[in-house]
Scaffold this motif. Structure first.
Motif, PDB file in Angstrom:
ATOM      1  N   SER A   1       0.854  -1.186   0.000  1.00  0.00           N
ATOM      2  CA  SER A   1       0.000   0.000   0.000  1.00  0.00           C
ATOM      3  C   SER A   1       0.888   1.233   0.000  1.00  0.00           C
ATOM      4  O   SER A   1       1.835   1.312   0.778  1.00  0.00           O
ATOM      5  N   GLU A   2       0.558   2.174  -0.884  1.00  0.00           N
ATOM      6  CA  GLU A   2       1.339   3.407  -0.931  1.00  0.00           C
ATOM      7  C   GLU A   2       0.765   4.474  -0.006  1.00  0.00           C
ATOM      8  O   GLU A   2       1.512   5.302   0.508  1.00  0.00           O
ATOM      9  N   ARG A   3      -0.545   4.485   0.185  1.00  0.00           N
ATOM     10  CA  ARG A   3      -1.193   5.471   1.049  1.00  0.00           C
ATOM     11  C   ARG A   3      -2.155   4.780   1.983  1.00  0.00           C
ATOM     12  O   ARG A   3      -3.219   4.380   1.534  1.00  0.00           O
ATOM     13  N   PRO A   4      -1.831   4.653   3.227  1.00  0.00           N
ATOM     14  CA  PRO A   4      -0.519   4.915   3.813  1.00  0.00           C
ATOM     15  C   PRO A   4       0.476   3.839   3.394  1.00  0.00           C
ATOM     16  O   PRO A   4       0.086   2.730   3.032  1.00  0.00           O
ATOM     17  N   PRO A   5       1.773   4.170   3.449  1.00  0.00           N
ATOM     18  CA  PRO A   5       2.768   3.171   3.060  1.00  0.00           C
ATOM     19  C   PRO A   5       2.740   1.972   4.017  1.00  0.00           C
ATOM     20  O   PRO A   5       2.824   2.140   5.229  1.00  0.00           O
ATOM     21  N   ARG A   6       2.545   0.794   3.454  1.00  0.00           N
ATOM     22  CA  ARG A   6       2.500  -0.429   4.247  1.00  0.00           C
ATOM     23  C   ARG A   6       3.294  -1.510   3.519  1.00  0.00           C
ATOM     24  O   ARG A   6       3.230  -1.616   2.299  1.00  0.00           O
ATOM     25  N   GLU A   7       4.020  -2.285   4.326  1.00  0.00           N
ATOM     26  CA  GLU A   7       4.829  -3.362   3.757  1.00  0.00           C
ATOM     27  C   GLU A   7       4.383  -4.699   4.322  1.00  0.00           C
ATOM     28  O   GLU A   7       3.865  -4.778   5.432  1.00  0.00           O
ATOM     29  N   GLU A   8       4.595  -5.729   3.526  1.00  0.00           N
ATOM     30  CA  GLU A   8       4.357  -7.081   3.989  1.00  0.00           C
ATOM     31  C   GLU A   8       5.665  -7.847   3.921  1.00  0.00           C
ATOM     32  O   GLU A   8       6.611  -7.413   3.259  1.00  0.00           O
ATOM     33  N   TYR A   9       5.715  -8.947   4.616  1.00  0.00           N
ATOM     34  CA  TYR A   9       6.928  -9.762   4.721  1.00  0.00           C
ATOM     35  C   TYR A   9       6.677 -11.109   4.075  1.00  0.00           C
ATOM     36  O   TYR A   9       5.764 -11.830   4.472  1.00  0.00           O
ATOM     37  N   LEU A  10       7.475 -11.414   3.072  1.00  0.00           N
ATOM     38  CA  LEU A  10       7.327 -12.659   2.327  1.00  0.00           C
ATOM     39  C   LEU A  10       8.551 -13.531   2.533  1.00  0.00           C
ATOM     40  O   LEU A  10       9.677 -13.038   2.624  1.00  0.00           O
ATOM     41  N   LEU A  11       8.333 -14.829   2.582  1.00  0.00           N
ATOM     42  CA  LEU A  11       9.440 -15.768   2.710  1.00  0.00           C
ATOM     43  C   LEU A  11      10.310 -15.736   1.469  1.00  0.00           C
ATOM     44  O   LEU A  11       9.807 -15.711   0.347  1.00  0.00           O
ATOM     45  N   THR A  12      11.606 -15.732   1.661  1.00  0.00           N
ATOM     46  CA  THR A  12      12.546 -15.901   0.555  1.00  0.00           C
ATOM     47  C   THR A  12      12.726 -17.401   0.340  1.00  0.00           C
ATOM     48  O   THR A  12      12.193 -18.224   1.106  1.00  0.00           O
ATOM     49  N   ALA A  13      13.510 -17.772  -0.653  1.00  0.00           N
ATOM     50  CA  ALA A  13      13.809 -19.193  -0.865  1.00  0.00           C
ATOM     51  C   ALA A  13      14.477 -19.781   0.376  1.00  0.00           C
ATOM     52  O   ALA A  13      14.155 -20.893   0.807  1.00  0.00           O
ATOM     53  N   ALA A  14      15.390 -19.019   0.985  1.00  0.00           N
ATOM     54  CA  ALA A  14      16.065 -19.502   2.199  1.00  0.00           C
ATOM     55  C   ALA A  14      15.052 -19.691   3.331  1.00  0.00           C
ATOM     56  O   ALA A  14      15.125 -20.666   4.083  1.00  0.00           O
ATOM     57  N   GLY A  15      14.115 -18.780   3.464  1.00  0.00           N
ATOM     58  CA  GLY A  15      13.080 -18.908   4.484  1.00  0.00           C
ATOM     59  C   GLY A  15      12.182 -20.103   4.227  1.00  0.00           C
ATOM     60  O   GLY A  15      11.791 -20.819   5.157  1.00  0.00           O
ATOM     61  N   GLN A  16      11.859 -20.341   2.963  1.00  0.00           N
ATOM     62  CA  GLN A  16      11.020 -21.492   2.606  1.00  0.00           C
ATOM     63  C   GLN A  16      11.723 -22.811   2.929  1.00  0.00           C
ATOM     64  O   GLN A  16      11.083 -23.776   3.344  1.00  0.00           O
ATOM     65  N   GLU A  17      13.033 -22.824   2.780  1.00  0.00           N
ATOM     66  CA  GLU A  17      13.791 -24.057   3.043  1.00  0.00           C
ATOM     67  C   GLU A  17      13.849 -24.408   4.523  1.00  0.00           C
ATOM     68  O   GLU A  17      14.278 -25.504   4.881  1.00  0.00           O
ATOM     69  N   LEU A  18      13.394 -23.511   5.389  1.00  0.00           N
ATOM     70  CA  LEU A  18      13.354 -23.802   6.826  1.00  0.00           C
ATOM     71  C   LEU A  18      12.129 -24.600   7.247  1.00  0.00           C
ATOM     72  O   LEU A  18      12.066 -25.078   8.380  1.00  0.00           O
ATOM     73  N   LEU A  19      11.163 -24.785   6.359  1.00  0.00           N
ATOM     74  CA  LEU A  19       9.945 -25.505   6.743  1.00  0.00           C
ATOM     75  C   LEU A  19      10.232 -26.902   7.297  1.00  0.00           C
ATOM     76  O   LEU A  19       9.693 -27.261   8.346  1.00  0.00           O
ATOM     77  N   PRO A  20      11.093 -27.698   6.673  1.00  0.00           N
ATOM     78  CA  PRO A  20      11.374 -29.013   7.274  1.00  0.00           C
ATOM     79  C   PRO A  20      11.976 -28.915   8.675  1.00  0.00           C
ATOM     80  O   PRO A  20      11.686 -29.744   9.537  1.00  0.00           O
ATOM     81  N   VAL A  21      12.783 -27.888   8.918  1.00  0.00           N
ATOM     82  CA  VAL A  21      13.372 -27.690  10.245  1.00  0.00           C
ATOM     83  C   VAL A  21      12.267 -27.385  11.258  1.00  0.00           C
ATOM     84  O   VAL A  21      12.236 -27.951  12.358  1.00  0.00           O
ATOM     85  N   LEU A  22      11.336 -26.518  10.884  1.00  0.00           N
ATOM     86  CA  LEU A  22      10.223 -26.188  11.769  1.00  0.00           C
ATOM     87  C   LEU A  22       9.368 -27.425  12.042  1.00  0.00           C
ATOM     88  O   LEU A  22       8.944 -27.660  13.179  1.00  0.00           O
ATOM     89  N   PHE A  23       9.146 -28.229  11.014  1.00  0.00           N
ATOM     90  CA  PHE A  23       8.380 -29.467  11.193  1.00  0.00           C
ATOM     91  C   PHE A  23       9.106 -30.422  12.138  1.00  0.00           C
ATOM     92  O   PHE A  23       8.480 -31.065  12.972  1.00  0.00           O
ATOM     93  N   MET A  24      10.422 -30.524  12.004  1.00  0.00           N
ATOM     94  CA  MET A  24      11.177 -31.414  12.879  1.00  0.00           C
ATOM     95  C   MET A  24      11.122 -30.916  14.326  1.00  0.00           C
ATOM     96  O   MET A  24      10.998 -31.714  15.253  1.00  0.00           O
ATOM     97  N   LEU A  25      11.204 -29.606  14.531  1.00  0.00           N
ATOM     98  CA  LEU A  25      11.053 -29.059  15.877  1.00  0.00           C
ATOM     99  C   LEU A  25       9.667 -29.395  16.429  1.00  0.00           C
ATOM    100  O   LEU A  25       9.518 -29.753  17.604  1.00  0.00           O
ATOM    101  N   GLY A  26       8.669 -29.273  15.586  1.00  0.00           N
ATOM    102  CA  GLY A  26       7.307 -29.600  16.005  1.00  0.00           C
ATOM    103  C   GLY A  26       7.159 -31.065  16.382  1.00  0.00           C
ATOM    104  O   GLY A  26       6.514 -31.400  17.384  1.00  0.00           O
ATOM    105  N   GLU A  27       7.736 -31.953  15.597  1.00  0.00           N
ATOM    106  CA  GLU A  27       7.677 -33.383  15.900  1.00  0.00           C
ATOM    107  C   GLU A  27       8.398 -33.690  17.205  1.00  0.00           C
ATOM    108  O   GLU A  27       7.934 -34.494  18.006  1.00  0.00           O
TER     109      GLU A  27
END
Length: 149
Positions: free
Chosen positions: A74-100
């Protein structure tokens, strides 16, 4: 392993490098929520019940470490969102293992369960050594540091 200047970044261990980048609970929970589709500051804040100053610091650090990227939505008002990068996406198995691990050692209770969006089947995570096919944690390991033979 010695910590220098309150950082593990000079250590030759990849676990130390990972802990340096995402080693606190808030960062891991932000990444968990990002994998669940949350992208906006207010969404993370509501989901986690985290103080805005702490959330800002963690989002900044995750962005600086290349796990999230900011995008203007959004430009008015300026708002940003946070998206996973490829490196962030590759952490999903780690998060799953922590969950298990948590499911096994911290009790079932009312823990979140994860399902494949296409098949509807519950995801059960296990780490397997690609070479031997053995389940990680069932065989002894040997650690070889950079200056060892």
């Amino acid at each position: 392993m010695m910590m220098k200047n309150n950082t593990f970044i000079d250590e030759p261990c990849p676990i130390a490098h990972t802990v340096e980048r995402i080693g606190d609970a808030w960062s891991l929970l932000i990444l968990r929520d990002a994998h669940a589709g949350l992208t906006r500051f207010d969404q993370f804040r509501k989901s986690l019940g985290i103080a805005p100053t702490i959330l800002t610091r963690r989002l900044t650090a995750l962005t600086e470490h290349g796990l999230l990227e900011k995008r203007l939505y959004s430009e008015r008002p300026p708002r940003e969102e946070y998206l996973l990068t490829a490196a962030g996406q590759e952490l999903l198995p780690v998060l799953f293992m922590l969950g298990e691990w948590g499911r096994k050692h911290c009790g079932e209770g009312h823990l979140t369960r994860f399902f494949d969006a296409e098949t509807g089947t519950e995801i059960k995570v296990v780490a397997i050594d690609e070479v031997t096919g053995a389940k990680i944690g069932t065989r002894p390991i040997k650690t070889l540091r950079p200056n060892e033979q």
